[in-house]
Design a protein around this motif. Structure first.
Motif, PDB file in Angstrom:
ATOM      1  N   GLN A   1       0.827  -1.206   0.000  1.00 43.02           N
ATOM      2  CA  GLN A   1       0.000   0.000   0.000  1.00 43.02           C
ATOM      3  C   GLN A   1       0.861   1.256   0.000  1.00 43.02           C
ATOM      4  N   VAL A   2       1.982   1.214   0.735  1.00 41.90           N
ATOM      5  CA  VAL A   2       2.889   2.362   0.754  1.00 41.90           C
ATOM      6  C   VAL A   2       3.476   2.589  -0.642  1.00 41.90           C
ATOM      7  N   LEU A   3       3.881   1.511  -1.311  1.00 42.73           N
ATOM      8  CA  LEU A   3       4.439   1.646  -2.663  1.00 42.73           C
ATOM      9  C   LEU A   3       3.385   2.171  -3.638  1.00 42.73           C
ATOM     10  N   ASP A   4       2.153   1.671  -3.502  1.00 41.16           N
ATOM     11  CA  ASP A   4       1.081   2.194  -4.353  1.00 41.16           C
ATOM     12  C   ASP A   4       0.893   3.691  -4.119  1.00 41.16           C
ATOM     13  N   GLU A   5       0.937   4.090  -2.852  1.00 38.56           N
ATOM     14  CA  GLU A   5       0.778   5.519  -2.527  1.00 38.56           C
ATOM     15  C   GLU A   5       1.916   6.346  -3.128  1.00 38.56           C
ATOM     16  N   LEU A   6       3.135   5.817  -3.056  1.00 42.86           N
ATOM     17  CA  LEU A   6       4.284   6.556  -3.580  1.00 42.86           C
ATOM     18  C   LEU A   6       4.145   6.796  -5.080  1.00 42.86           C
ATOM     19  N   TYR A   7       3.766   5.745  -5.820  1.00 40.51           N
ATOM     20  CA  TYR A   7       3.702   5.890  -7.268  1.00 40.51           C
ATOM     21  C   TYR A   7       2.450   6.629  -7.727  1.00 40.51           C
ATOM     22  N   ALA A   8       1.552   6.947  -6.778  1.00 44.42           N
ATOM     23  CA  ALA A   8       0.454   7.858  -7.084  1.00 44.42           C
ATOM     24  C   ALA A   8       0.795   9.292  -6.706  1.00 44.42           C
ATOM     25  N   THR A   9       1.963   9.482  -6.075  1.00 44.40           N
ATOM     26  CA  THR A   9       2.405  10.806  -5.635  1.00 44.40           C
ATOM     27  C   THR A   9       3.100  11.530  -6.795  1.00 44.40           C
ATOM     28  N   PRO A  10       2.821  12.812  -7.015  1.00 44.43           N
ATOM     29  CA  PRO A  10       3.519  13.549  -8.081  1.00 44.43           C
ATOM     30  C   PRO A  10       5.036  13.453  -7.910  1.00 44.43           C
ATOM     31  N   PRO A  11       5.781  13.383  -9.013  1.00 42.70           N
ATOM     32  CA  PRO A  11       7.242  13.208  -8.915  1.00 42.70           C
ATOM     33  C   PRO A  11       7.930  14.263  -8.059  1.00 42.70           C
ATOM     34  N   SER A  12       7.418  15.492  -8.034  1.00 40.81           N
ATOM     35  CA  SER A  12       8.072  16.545  -7.260  1.00 40.81           C
ATOM     36  C   SER A  12       8.060  16.258  -5.765  1.00 40.81           C
ATOM     37  N   ALA A  13       7.075  15.479  -5.291  1.00 41.70           N
ATOM     38  CA  ALA A  13       6.976  15.167  -3.861  1.00 41.70           C
ATOM     39  C   ALA A  13       7.367  13.725  -3.563  1.00 41.70           C
ATOM     40  N   PHE A  14       7.839  12.994  -4.582  1.00 43.07           N
ATOM     41  CA  PHE A  14       8.078  11.558  -4.423  1.00 43.07           C
ATOM     42  C   PHE A  14       9.188  11.277  -3.400  1.00 43.07           C
ATOM     43  N   VAL A  15      10.319  11.933  -3.538  1.00 45.26           N
ATOM     44  CA  VAL A  15      11.488  11.594  -2.706  1.00 45.26           C
ATOM     45  C   VAL A  15      11.215  11.892  -1.231  1.00 45.26           C
ATOM     46  N   SER A  16      10.646  13.067  -0.926  1.00 46.75           N
ATOM     47  CA  SER A  16      10.375  13.395   0.471  1.00 46.75           C
ATOM     48  C   SER A  16       9.358  12.437   1.077  1.00 46.75           C
ATOM     49  N   ARG A  17       8.315  12.079   0.293  1.00 52.89           N
ATOM     50  CA  ARG A  17       7.321  11.127   0.809  1.00 52.89           C
ATOM     51  C   ARG A  17       7.950   9.748   1.006  1.00 52.89           C
ATOM     52  N   ARG A  18       8.844   9.348   0.075  1.00 58.03           N
ATOM     53  CA  ARG A  18       9.502   8.049   0.198  1.00 58.03           C
ATOM     54  C   ARG A  18      10.349   7.974   1.460  1.00 58.03           C
TER      55      ARG A  18
END
Length: 317
Positions: free
Chosen positions: A21-38
């Motif tokens: 679920q976390v990975l699904d959430e990450l790849y639904a996150t816009p690329p600009s916020a991907f690294v900080s959310r990861r």
């Protein structure tokens, strides 16, 4: 024992589901916020003691804008995604069986749907605050064509975790149906080819082979360049995150130093107040001793005066 083992398996299953679920959430996150959310999700997993989950989350690579838009499409439009995947299966089957009529009809349908879905992906990305450039939209179209042509690409797209755009295989039909075989009379026996003709054929074959080799090398180079560009973007994003974290740490350090300086100033003032109070106490003690001595002297003088009065008045007889 079995019940205990069952609980452990249930717990493992829940943790595996949680990290998915976390990975699904990450790849639904816009690329600009991907690294900080990861990094936030990986840190949460490490804090919870799930080191393997933290490793998997931290290993997730930030998708390109076009890949993210393709992921967004499959996540936001599940019914259209299902129909598109079914179209790909039908188109691949028609190509394998050389069904000319079916291939022609499905190819026309493919062009319409790819164009419509790519526009829809651009619209979804815009609604999420990410504008797709014409180049990025072309990459989305390339991914959709690859999904139709390649079952492995279809599976990857259906997962919704693409990191880069997909490229359709060159062997997939371009949209034109194969020509139906034409019945004809038996052809006359071919005449033996001359040496010049055979040499020319070999030269053409060699040239075609060199072109195919160069094309394959170009595709590999483009893929390597895309991976390098993606890694560079990730590194820059991580550097930006680190700089932002450093800035916040500097701000916090400045606030702490200011608080320490204020506390030290208050401590110095308190020491001064203490010294002043102790000094005043010593002065009060000195005044007290002086007053006590004066009182004792006054009492002695009073007693002496009283005795003189008694003598003069004859009371002392």
């Amino acid at each position: 024992m079995q019940r205990k083992g069952g609980r452990r398996r249930d717990t493992d299953g829940q943790e595996a589901e949680a990290v998915e679920q976390v990975l699904d959430e990450l790849y639904a996150t816009p690329p600009s916020a991907f690294v900080s959310r990861r990094e936030e999700r990986a840190a949460a997993a490490r804090t919870a003691g799930r080191k393997e989950d933290a490793r998997r989350v931290h290993a997730a690579r930030r998708p390109t804008l076009a890949a993210w838009a393709a992921n967004l499409l499959t996540r936001s439009q599940p019914e259209e995604t299902r129909r598109f995947l079914e179209l790909g299966q039908a188109l691949r089957e028609a190509h394998r069986t050389l069904d000319a009529a079916g291939l022609k009809e499905l190819s026309a349908q493919r062009r319409r749907i790819v164009s419509a879905l790519s526009r829809q992906a651009a619209q979804l990305a815009g609604e999420a605050g990410q504008r797709l450039s014409p180049a990025a939209q072309r990459e989305v179209e390339s991914t959709l064509r690859a999904v139709l042509a390649d079952p492995e690409a279809a599976d990857r797209w259906a997962e919704g975790r693409l990191e880069v755009s997909l490229t359709p295989p060159s062997a997939f039909p371009s949209g034109t149906a194969p020509a139906e075989p034409v019945r004809s009379e038996p052809a006359p026996r071919p005449r033996p080819k001359s040496r010049g003709t055979a040499a020319g054929t070999r030269a053409k074959d060699e040239l075609a082979e060199r072109r195919r080799t160069r094309q394959a090398e170009l595709e590999r180079a483009e893929q390597e360049a895309e991976r390098a560009a993606r890694h560079l973007r990730d590194a820059r994003a991580e550097q930006a995150d680190a700089q932002e974290s450093l800035r916040r740490s500097d701000d916090e350090l400045g606030r702490v130093r200011e608080a320490v300086a204020t506390a030290e100033e208050r401590l110095r003032a308190a020491h001064e107040d203490l010294d002043r109070a102790e000094r005043e106490r010593r002065e009060a003690e000195e005044r007290g001793r002086t007053a006590a001595d004066a009182l004792a002297g006054a009492e002695r003088d009073a007693r002496a005066s009283a005795r003189r009065v008694d003598r003069l008045t004859g009371r002392g007889r």
